[in-house]
Motif scaffolding. Structure first.
Motif, PDB file in Angstrom:
ATOM      1  N   CYS A 235      -7.385  22.614  -3.005  1.00 18.64           N
ATOM      2  CA  CYS A 235      -6.068  22.350  -3.239  1.00 18.64           C
ATOM      3  C   CYS A 235      -5.531  21.080  -2.130  1.00 18.64           C
ATOM      4  O   CYS A 235      -4.555  20.216  -2.566  1.00 18.64           O
ATOM      5  CB  CYS A 235      -5.273  23.697  -2.667  1.00 18.64           C
ATOM      6  SG  CYS A 235      -3.849  23.602  -2.804  1.00 18.64           S
ATOM      7  N   GLN A 236      -6.484  21.066  -0.984  1.00 24.07           N
ATOM      8  CA  GLN A 236      -6.001  19.893  -0.307  1.00 24.07           C
ATOM      9  C   GLN A 236      -6.300  18.636  -0.924  1.00 24.07           C
ATOM     10  O   GLN A 236      -5.489  17.625  -0.678  1.00 24.07           O
ATOM     11  CB  GLN A 236      -6.523  19.914   1.233  1.00 24.07           C
ATOM     12  CG  GLN A 236      -6.238  18.850   2.246  1.00 24.07           C
ATOM     13  CD  GLN A 236      -4.717  18.996   2.297  1.00 24.07           C
ATOM     14  OE1 GLN A 236      -3.979  20.001   2.408  1.00 24.07           O
ATOM     15  NE2 GLN A 236      -3.931  17.947   2.531  1.00 24.07           N
ATOM     16  N   VAL A 237      -7.401  18.596  -1.554  1.00 29.30           N
ATOM     17  CA  VAL A 237      -7.740  17.377  -2.426  1.00 29.30           C
ATOM     18  C   VAL A 237      -6.680  16.736  -3.244  1.00 29.30           C
ATOM     19  O   VAL A 237      -6.133  15.713  -3.435  1.00 29.30           O
ATOM     20  CB  VAL A 237      -9.027  17.493  -3.081  1.00 29.30           C
ATOM     21  CG1 VAL A 237      -9.335  16.308  -4.049  1.00 29.30           C
ATOM     22  CG2 VAL A 237     -10.291  17.901  -2.495  1.00 29.30           C
ATOM     23  N   PHE A 238      -6.034  17.978  -3.929  1.00 33.40           N
ATOM     24  CA  PHE A 238      -4.915  17.637  -4.808  1.00 33.40           C
ATOM     25  C   PHE A 238      -3.680  17.113  -4.128  1.00 33.40           C
ATOM     26  O   PHE A 238      -2.913  16.291  -4.594  1.00 33.40           O
ATOM     27  CB  PHE A 238      -4.451  18.827  -5.837  1.00 33.40           C
ATOM     28  CG  PHE A 238      -3.578  18.687  -6.563  1.00 33.40           C
ATOM     29  CD1 PHE A 238      -3.691  17.816  -7.860  1.00 33.40           C
ATOM     30  CD2 PHE A 238      -2.466  19.408  -6.539  1.00 33.40           C
ATOM     31  CE1 PHE A 238      -2.429  17.505  -8.846  1.00 33.40           C
ATOM     32  CE2 PHE A 238      -1.399  19.232  -7.354  1.00 33.40           C
ATOM     33  CZ  PHE A 238      -1.496  18.401  -8.666  1.00 33.40           C
ATOM     34  N   ILE A 239      -3.438  17.881  -3.040  1.00 29.24           N
ATOM     35  CA  ILE A 239      -2.248  17.486  -2.416  1.00 29.24           C
ATOM     36  C   ILE A 239      -2.424  15.961  -2.036  1.00 29.24           C
ATOM     37  O   ILE A 239      -1.279  15.161  -1.760  1.00 29.24           O
ATOM     38  CB  ILE A 239      -2.107  18.378  -1.149  1.00 29.24           C
ATOM     39  CG1 ILE A 239      -1.478  19.516  -1.689  1.00 29.24           C
ATOM     40  CG2 ILE A 239      -0.590  17.762  -0.208  1.00 29.24           C
ATOM     41  CD1 ILE A 239      -1.276  20.824  -0.827  1.00 29.24           C
ATOM     42  N   LYS A 240      -3.475  15.627  -1.390  1.00 27.00           N
ATOM     43  CA  LYS A 240      -3.964  14.374  -0.866  1.00 27.00           C
ATOM     44  C   LYS A 240      -3.720  13.335  -1.960  1.00 27.00           C
ATOM     45  O   LYS A 240      -3.351  11.970  -1.852  1.00 27.00           O
ATOM     46  CB  LYS A 240      -5.221  14.174  -0.309  1.00 27.00           C
ATOM     47  CG  LYS A 240      -5.379  12.809   0.319  1.00 27.00           C
ATOM     48  CD  LYS A 240      -7.222  12.963   0.852  1.00 27.00           C
ATOM     49  CE  LYS A 240      -7.105  11.523   1.493  1.00 27.00           C
ATOM     50  NZ  LYS A 240      -8.886  11.458   1.855  1.00 27.00           N
ATOM     51  N   PHE A 241      -4.210  13.615  -3.147  1.00 33.07           N
ATOM     52  CA  PHE A 241      -4.011  12.906  -4.509  1.00 33.07           C
ATOM     53  C   PHE A 241      -2.417  12.469  -4.666  1.00 33.07           C
ATOM     54  O   PHE A 241      -2.167  11.412  -5.195  1.00 33.07           O
ATOM     55  CB  PHE A 241      -4.565  13.403  -5.744  1.00 33.07           C
ATOM     56  CG  PHE A 241      -4.352  12.473  -6.892  1.00 33.07           C
ATOM     57  CD1 PHE A 241      -5.343  11.501  -7.277  1.00 33.07           C
ATOM     58  CD2 PHE A 241      -3.474  13.271  -7.693  1.00 33.07           C
ATOM     59  CE1 PHE A 241      -5.087  10.956  -8.244  1.00 33.07           C
ATOM     60  CE2 PHE A 241      -3.295  12.536  -9.083  1.00 33.07           C
ATOM     61  CZ  PHE A 241      -4.148  11.386  -9.273  1.00 33.07           C
ATOM     62  N   LEU A 242      -1.868  13.676  -4.262  1.00 28.99           N
ATOM     63  CA  LEU A 242      -0.075  13.327  -4.770  1.00 28.99           C
ATOM     64  C   LEU A 242       0.557  12.701  -3.475  1.00 28.99           C
ATOM     65  O   LEU A 242       1.516  12.025  -4.002  1.00 28.99           O
ATOM     66  CB  LEU A 242       0.415  14.713  -4.864  1.00 28.99           C
ATOM     67  CG  LEU A 242      -0.013  15.514  -5.869  1.00 28.99           C
ATOM     68  CD1 LEU A 242       0.728  17.071  -5.661  1.00 28.99           C
ATOM     69  CD2 LEU A 242       0.369  15.003  -7.282  1.00 28.99           C
ATOM     70  N   LEU A 243      -0.311  12.452  -2.505  1.00 32.68           N
ATOM     71  CA  LEU A 243       0.580  12.078  -1.511  1.00 32.68           C
ATOM     72  C   LEU A 243       0.942  10.216  -1.535  1.00 32.68           C
ATOM     73  O   LEU A 243       2.108  10.178  -1.533  1.00 32.68           O
ATOM     74  CB  LEU A 243      -0.477  11.809  -0.248  1.00 32.68           C
ATOM     75  CG  LEU A 243       0.207  11.414   1.189  1.00 32.68           C
ATOM     76  CD1 LEU A 243       1.234  12.303   1.534  1.00 32.68           C
ATOM     77  CD2 LEU A 243      -0.958  11.333   2.382  1.00 32.68           C
ATOM     78  N   GLU A 244       0.119   9.701  -2.297  1.00 32.32           N
ATOM     79  CA  GLU A 244       0.497   8.198  -2.582  1.00 32.32           C
ATOM     80  C   GLU A 244       1.536   8.179  -3.954  1.00 32.32           C
ATOM     81  O   GLU A 244       2.628   7.495  -3.851  1.00 32.32           O
ATOM     82  CB  GLU A 244      -0.739   7.611  -2.968  1.00 32.32           C
ATOM     83  CG  GLU A 244      -0.485   5.985  -2.997  1.00 32.32           C
ATOM     84  CD  GLU A 244       0.050   5.148  -1.843  1.00 32.32           C
ATOM     85  OE1 GLU A 244       0.973   4.192  -1.802  1.00 32.32           O
ATOM     86  OE2 GLU A 244      -0.248   5.612  -0.661  1.00 32.32           O
ATOM     87  N   LEU A 245       1.228   8.909  -4.978  1.00 29.44           N
ATOM     88  CA  LEU A 245       2.053   9.022  -6.048  1.00 29.44           C
ATOM     89  C   LEU A 245       3.438   9.398  -5.783  1.00 29.44           C
ATOM     90  O   LEU A 245       4.499   8.861  -6.500  1.00 29.44           O
ATOM     91  CB  LEU A 245       1.481  10.110  -7.056  1.00 29.44           C
ATOM     92  CG  LEU A 245       0.152   9.398  -7.974  1.00 29.44           C
ATOM     93  CD1 LEU A 245      -0.228  10.440  -8.821  1.00 29.44           C
ATOM     94  CD2 LEU A 245       0.479   8.269  -8.671  1.00 29.44           C
ATOM     95  N   THR A 246       3.537  10.267  -4.780  1.00 33.43           N
ATOM     96  CA  THR A 246       5.115  11.006  -4.708  1.00 33.43           C
ATOM     97  C   THR A 246       5.978  10.051  -3.397  1.00 33.43           C
ATOM     98  O   THR A 246       6.784  10.583  -2.902  1.00 33.43           O
ATOM     99  CB  THR A 246       4.915  12.274  -4.326  1.00 33.43           C
ATOM    100  OG1 THR A 246       4.177  12.532  -3.110  1.00 33.43           O
ATOM    101  CG2 THR A 246       4.536  12.952  -5.488  1.00 33.43           C
TER     102      THR A 246
END
Length: 796
Positions: A235-246
């Motif tokens: 789950c944290q991998v996905f949230i980290k992936f979203l960090l730059e996009l958002t």
């Protein structure tokens, strides 16, 4: 149904789709006249017989492996080419050098590994996604595609500057297929996408999300991620992936498609997005796995306006419903949509809520939903379509603590009315109410909000609108289609009604005064009803034809006769019946006047033309001819010497000798007269009998003089006796002058009887009538006789 307010979420929900349409609209801009569809034909190569003026060519879903210049060079006007779902592995874009107008090219879902670019290109839509490229297939020539709106790509590896050749372009939509993306664990790649309004990333559908790549986008407005598989560990991998996009301030719309996750991870994603600039969060096809437990959630200040979740599959069968429902019910946002899910309930917020729009379509809510809920004070729109609601009375009670509610949609339930005797209770703010597709009856009109403006009751079980209903003076639009109504409702109880939809009912004799009672009507749809085309319908047709066609929707095609059978299918505009056949009073007057004219005419004919006499004489002539044709053969073969024996009074001898005898002899008849044919020496009686027996007919000239002659009666007696004795019909009575019945002595009862029972010919005084008289005489002798002279000579 017209709504006063359209939820903001609906208008923004299609923002990203509209961006796509901007780039692909070219495929629909030129009519279908030059469109060729060769999809799903099993083709292995491009057909050679394509029309040279083809503008749109679809060859998707075939087995084409290569594309050559000669395949499409002759299609100089080609604008749209679809080659998706084929087996193309290599492509040189120079094959399109003769297709200068080509703007839309779809090569997705092939086996492309390499492309060769060509400097002359003018694409607006270029889709190379879902292929087998190892790196992003970007040529430097792509930098010249100044009109490019949509770009679809695939790659197994990413490098930060892969998209540098198109960094200066302002793209509307980038589709990036990362299903085959692979990177070693603990390695991170990056990709810079400078200018794009919408970015759509597609991941592998069955693999756990493990992509560690930093993707930065300038001016990103919409972000879509498809095929996300999460658990508590990644789950944290996905949230980290979203960090730059958002990170960017322009990202307003975030969509997740086909996401599988634990409840804990989903709540963490919500919590991550809560302070972000995202305003509209959409989740489609959500699957919840493993377990559902109560999770902490901080409802901090957020810019999120709307959360939309469609189609939830819950693979957790034992869980705390409070833990699940509380997260949603306490959200401090304006719009919440949770549709096509197995939710059986939704909690009432603990504190006054910010919700203005709630949509719980296709759940399994019951009548207890939001019961005694007083915290939805700002709620304006509530949609509860396709649930398990059954009692309209309880739905009304549900709304009484929602003071801002204006739009309520409870269609496609199992709602009934009339269960309760007491009046329904509704919040007075409701102006739009959708009760369609339920099982409501006529009693629903006694259970409606008093200030409603738009009411949808189509597809129910309504047979009539009761006259004694609460006056809905604010009602402007009423939809009662697909019910069993037999007449158009008047506007007595709906004084503001301007839109009426009542098609597909049982209206057979619509009220003729409908338009007079509904002066504000600006749109009516009443077609597809079983109209009975009778006199009563004429006035309605007349009134409807006087109304503008813009007001009467579907006229005249949807308005047809259903009865009687002879008119079935006839458009009402072509149905006509005369005023005479429909107006009973006019019909009676017309018949009476006709009979009067006829009576006057007959009277005139009788008085001035003696019509009865003519009719009687024609009848006698007809009967005489009939009897003459049916004379028995043996009678004609008797030994006859005369055609006729004439019996008359001496006082009438002048008429006999001057009129009758000359006419008969002129016609070639042998006449027997007493003064010339009685045999001397024989008695009078013997002569009478002998003359009667030797004559085919006996003519008696009747007059008052005849009555006074005793010998005439003797002759009549014997002739009458011969009539019955031989069964012949040889008497001819000529009435020379009228004989009053009281002037015939009683002893001459045979004469009285004959004049009563037998038809006689009356001598007309007017010369114009005598032709018919002689025709009757002639018809009496219309047979060929064989006469025997006194010397036994035969004479015809």
């Amino acid at each position: 149904m017209t709504k006063d307010k359209e939820p903001v979420v609906k208008s923004f929900h299609f923002v990203c789709l509209m961006i796509i349409i901007v780039g692909t609209r070219i495929q629909f801009s030129d009519g279908s006249e030059f469109a060729v569809d060769k999809s799903k034909r099993g083709l292995t190569h491009v057909p050679k017989d394509l029309p040279p003026k083809t503008k749109v060519l679809d060859m998707s879903h075939n087995y084409i492996a290569e594309l050559q210049v000669s395949d499409i060079s002759f299609l100089s006007e080609l604008k749209v080419l679809r080659l998706s779902h084929n087996k193309i592995q290599l492509l040189d874009l120079s094959v399109f050098k003769f297709n200068q107008d080509l703007e839309y090219l779809d090569l997705s879902h092939n086996q492309l590994q390499k492309i060769s670019c060509h400097p002359i290109m003018s694409f607006r839509h270029l889709d190379l996604s879902f292929n087998d490229f190892k790196a992003l297939p970007i040529c430097k020539q792509f930098g010249n595609l100044s009109q490019l709106n949509f770009l679809g790509l695939s790659a197994m590896k990413l490098q930060k500057l892969d998209l540098l050749p198109i960094a200066h372009l302002h793209l509307s939509y980038i589709l990036l297929d990362l299903r085959n993306y692979y990177i070693k664990e603990n390695e991170t790649e990056s990709l810079q996408i400078l200018n794009a309004k919408t970015l759509h990333l597609v991941f592998h559908p069955t693999s756990l999300f493990s992509i560690q790549v930093n993707i930065s986008v300038n001016t990103l407005g919409c972000l879509q991620l498809t095929n996300i598989k999460l658990n508590d560990d990644n789950c944290q991998v996905f949230i980290k992936f979203l960090l730059e996009l958002t990170r960017g301030p322009t990202l307003l719309n975030f969509t997740l498609n086909h996401i599988e996750t634990t409840w804990k991870c989903l709540v963490r994603v919500f919590q991550f997005l809560w302070p972000k600039p995202v305003e509209y969060l959409n989740i489609y096809n959500l699957t919840i796995i493993e377990s559902i437990h109560e999770e902490d959630f901080t409802y901090s200040k957020t810019t999120l306006k709307a959360l939309k979740i469609e189609h939830i599959t819950n693979q957790v069968f034992i869980f705390s419903q409070t833990a699940l429902y509380t997260v949603f019910s306490e959200m401090n946002i304006m719009m919440l949509t949770i549709s096509d899910t197995p939710f059986i309930h939704m909690l009432c917020p603990h504190a006054p809520s910010t919700f203005k729009f709630l949509n719980f379509t296709q759940n399994v809510f019951t009548d207890s939903i939001f019961e005694k809920c007083s915290t939805l004070v700002k709620l304006e729109t509530l949609i509860l379509q396709k649930n398990g609601l059954k009692d309209l009375f309880k739905v009304g009670l549900m709304t009484k603590d929602m003071p801002s509610l204006e739009i309520l949609d409870v269609s496609w339930n199992s709602l009934e009315s009339g269960r309760h005797r007491e009046n329904c209770t509704w919040v007075e703010s409701i102006v739009v109410l959708n009760l369609s597709s339920n099982i409501l009856t006529d009693s629903v009109f006694r259970c409606l909000p008093p200030r409603i403006k738009v009411l949808d009751l189509h597809n129910n079980k309504i047979k009539s609108i009761p006259k004694q209903v609460v006056k809905l003076e604010a009602l402007q639009e009423l939809n009662v289609a697909f019910n069993s109504l037999t007449d158009l409702p008047g506007c007595g109880s709906f004084s503001s009604l301007s839109v009426l939809i009542i098609d597909h009912n049982s209206v057979s004799h619509p009220s003729a005064d409908f338009f007079q009672s509904c002066q504000k009507m600006r749109s009516i749809k009443a077609g597809n009803n079983p109209f009975q085309c009778t006199c009563e319908l004429r006035e309605f047709i007349k009134n409807i034809e006087q109304v503008s066609s813009e007001v009467v929707e579907g006229w005249p095609d949807s308005y047809k006769c259903d009865y009687p059978e002879s008119y079935r299918g006839t458009p009402l505009k072509d149905f006509h019946m005369s005023e005479l056949s429909c107006n009973i009073t006019l019909l009676i007057i017309t018949i009476g006047a006709t009979m009067l004219v006829l009576a006057v005419t007959v009277t005139f004919l009788c008085i001035y033309l003696d019509l009865p006499w003519y009719l009687r004489m024609v009848c006698q002539w007809t009967q005489t001819r009939h009897r003459a044709r049916n004379v028995p053969l043996e009678e004609l073969q008797r030994n006859l010497q005369f055609h006729a024996f004439i019996s008359y009074s001496e006082h009438d001898s002048a008429w006999v000798k001057n009129e009758l005898v000359p006419y008969l002899e002129k016609e070639g008849m042998q006449v027997c007269l007493h003064e010339r044919n009685f045999v001397p020496g024989k008695s009078i009686v013997e002569n009478i009998i002998n003359c009667i027996e030797k004559s085919y007919k006996s003519i008696f000239v009747l007059s008052p003089n005849f009555v006074q002659s005793e010998w005439c009666h003797y002759e009549l007696y014997f002739a009458h006796h011969n009539l019955f004795h031989e069964g012949s019909n040889n008497l001819i009575l000529i009435l020379l002058e009228p004989i009053p019945q009281n002037s015939i002595p009683n002893k001459y009862h045979k004469l009285r009887a004959l004049m009563t029972q037998r038809t006689y010919l009356q001598w007309p005084k007017e010369k114009s009538k005598r032709g018919l008289f002689w025709a009757n005489i002639r018809a009496t002798f219309n047979v060929k006789l064989t006469l025997v002279t006194e010397n036994n000579d035969v004479k015809s």
